[in-house]
Design a protein around this motif. Structure first.
Motif, PDB file in Angstrom:
ATOM      1  N   LYS A  88       0.890  -1.349   0.078  1.00 56.47           N
ATOM      2  CA  LYS A  88      -0.104  -0.010   0.123  1.00 56.47           C
ATOM      3  C   LYS A  88       0.825   1.203  -0.024  1.00 56.47           C
ATOM      4  CE  LYS A  88      -4.039  -1.990   1.720  1.00 56.47           C
ATOM      5  NZ  LYS A  88      -4.787  -2.665   3.152  1.00 56.47           N
ATOM      6  N   ILE A  89       2.041   1.349   0.447  1.00 52.96           N
ATOM      7  CA  ILE A  89       3.092   2.556   0.360  1.00 52.96           C
ATOM      8  C   ILE A  89       4.361   1.794  -0.052  1.00 52.96           C
ATOM      9  CG2 ILE A  89       1.711   3.639   1.896  1.00 52.96           C
ATOM     10  CD1 ILE A  89       3.623   2.798   4.099  1.00 52.96           C
ATOM     11  N   ALA A  90       4.520   0.850  -1.213  1.00 53.94           N
ATOM     12  CA  ALA A  90       5.523   0.494  -1.680  1.00 53.94           C
ATOM     13  C   ALA A  90       6.440   1.435  -2.651  1.00 53.94           C
ATOM     14  CB  ALA A  90       5.137  -0.808  -2.178  1.00 53.94           C
ATOM     15  N   SER A  91       6.597   2.472  -2.541  1.00 55.47           N
ATOM     16  CA  SER A  91       7.420   3.286  -3.298  1.00 55.47           C
ATOM     17  C   SER A  91       8.878   2.812  -3.539  1.00 55.47           C
ATOM     18  CB  SER A  91       7.288   4.739  -2.892  1.00 55.47           C
ATOM     19  OG  SER A  91       7.815   5.054  -1.747  1.00 55.47           O
ATOM     20  N   SER A  92       9.259   2.160  -2.480  1.00 60.22           N
ATOM     21  CA  SER A  92      10.839   1.520  -2.771  1.00 60.22           C
ATOM     22  C   SER A  92      10.823   0.225  -2.859  1.00 60.22           C
ATOM     23  CB  SER A  92      11.374   1.973  -1.237  1.00 60.22           C
ATOM     24  OG  SER A  92      11.382   3.091  -0.949  1.00 60.22           O
ATOM     25  N   ALA A  93       9.737  -0.606  -3.294  1.00 55.22           N
ATOM     26  CA  ALA A  93       9.570  -1.948  -3.587  1.00 55.22           C
ATOM     27  C   ALA A  93      10.417  -2.173  -5.009  1.00 55.22           C
ATOM     28  CB  ALA A  93       8.231  -2.229  -3.692  1.00 55.22           C
ATOM     29  N   ALA A  94      10.395  -1.450  -5.918  1.00 56.66           N
ATOM     30  CA  ALA A  94      11.078  -1.811  -6.979  1.00 56.66           C
ATOM     31  C   ALA A  94      12.575  -1.630  -6.868  1.00 56.66           C
ATOM     32  CB  ALA A  94      10.345  -0.777  -8.335  1.00 56.66           C
ATOM     33  N   HIS A  95      13.112  -0.589  -6.158  1.00 56.84           N
ATOM     34  CA  HIS A  95      14.534  -0.377  -5.843  1.00 56.84           C
ATOM     35  C   HIS A  95      14.764  -1.549  -4.953  1.00 56.84           C
ATOM     36  CE1 HIS A  95      18.022   1.733  -4.239  1.00 56.84           C
ATOM     37  NE2 HIS A  95      18.253   1.636  -5.504  1.00 56.84           N
ATOM     38  N   ALA A  96      13.912  -2.241  -3.974  1.00 54.73           N
ATOM     39  CA  ALA A  96      14.534  -3.087  -3.096  1.00 54.73           C
ATOM     40  C   ALA A  96      14.755  -4.363  -3.893  1.00 54.73           C
ATOM     41  CB  ALA A  96      13.467  -3.060  -2.025  1.00 54.73           C
ATOM     42  N   ALA A  97      13.584  -4.577  -4.823  1.00 54.28           N
ATOM     43  CA  ALA A  97      13.837  -5.927  -5.696  1.00 54.28           C
ATOM     44  C   ALA A  97      14.978  -5.666  -6.492  1.00 54.28           C
ATOM     45  CB  ALA A  97      12.661  -5.895  -6.533  1.00 54.28           C
ATOM     46  N   GLU A  98      15.266  -4.711  -7.246  1.00 54.93           N
ATOM     47  CA  GLU A  98      16.401  -4.434  -8.111  1.00 54.93           C
ATOM     48  C   GLU A  98      17.860  -4.530  -7.194  1.00 54.93           C
ATOM     49  OE1 GLU A  98      18.295  -0.459  -9.679  1.00 54.93           O
ATOM     50  OE2 GLU A  98      16.279  -0.406 -10.292  1.00 54.93           O
ATOM     51  N   ARG A  99      17.711  -4.155  -5.875  1.00 58.35           N
ATOM     52  CA  ARG A  99      19.057  -4.258  -5.186  1.00 58.35           C
ATOM     53  C   ARG A  99      18.987  -5.569  -4.390  1.00 58.35           C
ATOM     54  NH1 ARG A  99      21.250  -1.297  -1.830  1.00 58.35           N
ATOM     55  NH2 ARG A  99      23.029  -0.701  -3.023  1.00 58.35           N
ATOM     56  N   ASN A 100      18.066  -6.520  -4.425  1.00 56.52           N
ATOM     57  CA  ASN A 100      18.086  -7.923  -3.891  1.00 56.52           C
ATOM     58  C   ASN A 100      18.053  -7.632  -2.556  1.00 56.52           C
ATOM     59  OD1 ASN A 100      17.962  -9.400  -6.324  1.00 56.52           O
ATOM     60  ND2 ASN A 100      20.228  -9.047  -6.710  1.00 56.52           N
TER      61      ASN A 100
END
Length: 191
Positions: free
Chosen positions: A21-33
């Motif tokens: 619901k407030i996952a603005s950092s999710a893509a970066h977290a996935a990209e950085r493993n």
């Protein structure tokens, strides 16, 4: 004697998983493993006998602890974000949470605010902290600053952190390098 704790911050569904619901950092977290790297850090910490602490931000059913005047938190109740009764505050499905991990719930950005974190650290005679989490800009910075001002020796595990984007993450690490040592997973074996 140096006693160490690993603290993982806000590796929860609402923040770190796509669709949170407030996952603005999710893509970066996935990209950085980030989750995989956090698991590596937890494995090393457990093997070394460190206290392992996982912290999550969340609010009770009626959002009584929600700071209504905070631009960051004032609207989370509208979408039921960060609700402790919901799935959004569960740890990321891939995070290796063990029964021996101390789980702390925080009502603000810093893991020290309104929690039992410092009591647990003092009770276990912890004087060195290795921290990581999402977001580098908010939870990590806030908690590292609080830990520094409480006279802990602080390390930031850079490869288990993420922000909205790489630029914000790197800026955060640069700022934190003034008050903490920035390290990577291989460095943990030397602590």
């Amino acid at each position: 004697m140096i006693n160490t704790a690993f603290i993982g911050l806000d590796y929860i569904v609402d923040i770190t998983e796509e669709g949170g619901k407030i996952a603005s950092s999710a893509a970066h977290a996935a990209e950085r493993n980030c989750i995989d790297n956090a698991n590596k850090a937890l494995h090393i910490a457990r093997k070394k006998g460190w206290l392992t602490i996982l912290v999550k931000v969340g609010f009770s059913l009626h959002y009584y602890e929600q700071p209504k005047n905070s631009p960051m938190f004032s609207k989370v109740h509208i979408s039921n974000a960060l609700a402790l009764e919901g799935k959004g505050t569960n740890f990321h499905s891939a995070l290796d949470v063990q029964p021996t991990d101390l789980v702390i719930i925080k009502p603000r950005v810093s893991a020290f605010y309104g929690t039992m974190l410092e009591a647990a650290l003092r009770a276990n005679k912890i004087n060195r902290l290795v921290m990581a989490g999402v977001s580098s800009v908010w939870a990590v910075q806030s908690t590292v600053r609080d830990a520094h001002d409480r006279d802990y020796e602080v390390y930031v595990l850079e490869d288990a952190c993420a922000a909205i984007n790489e630029k914000m993450h790197q800026t955060s690490m640069e700022m934190l390098s003034i008050i903490a040592k920035i390290i990577h997973i291989p460095d943990m074996t030397n602590l």
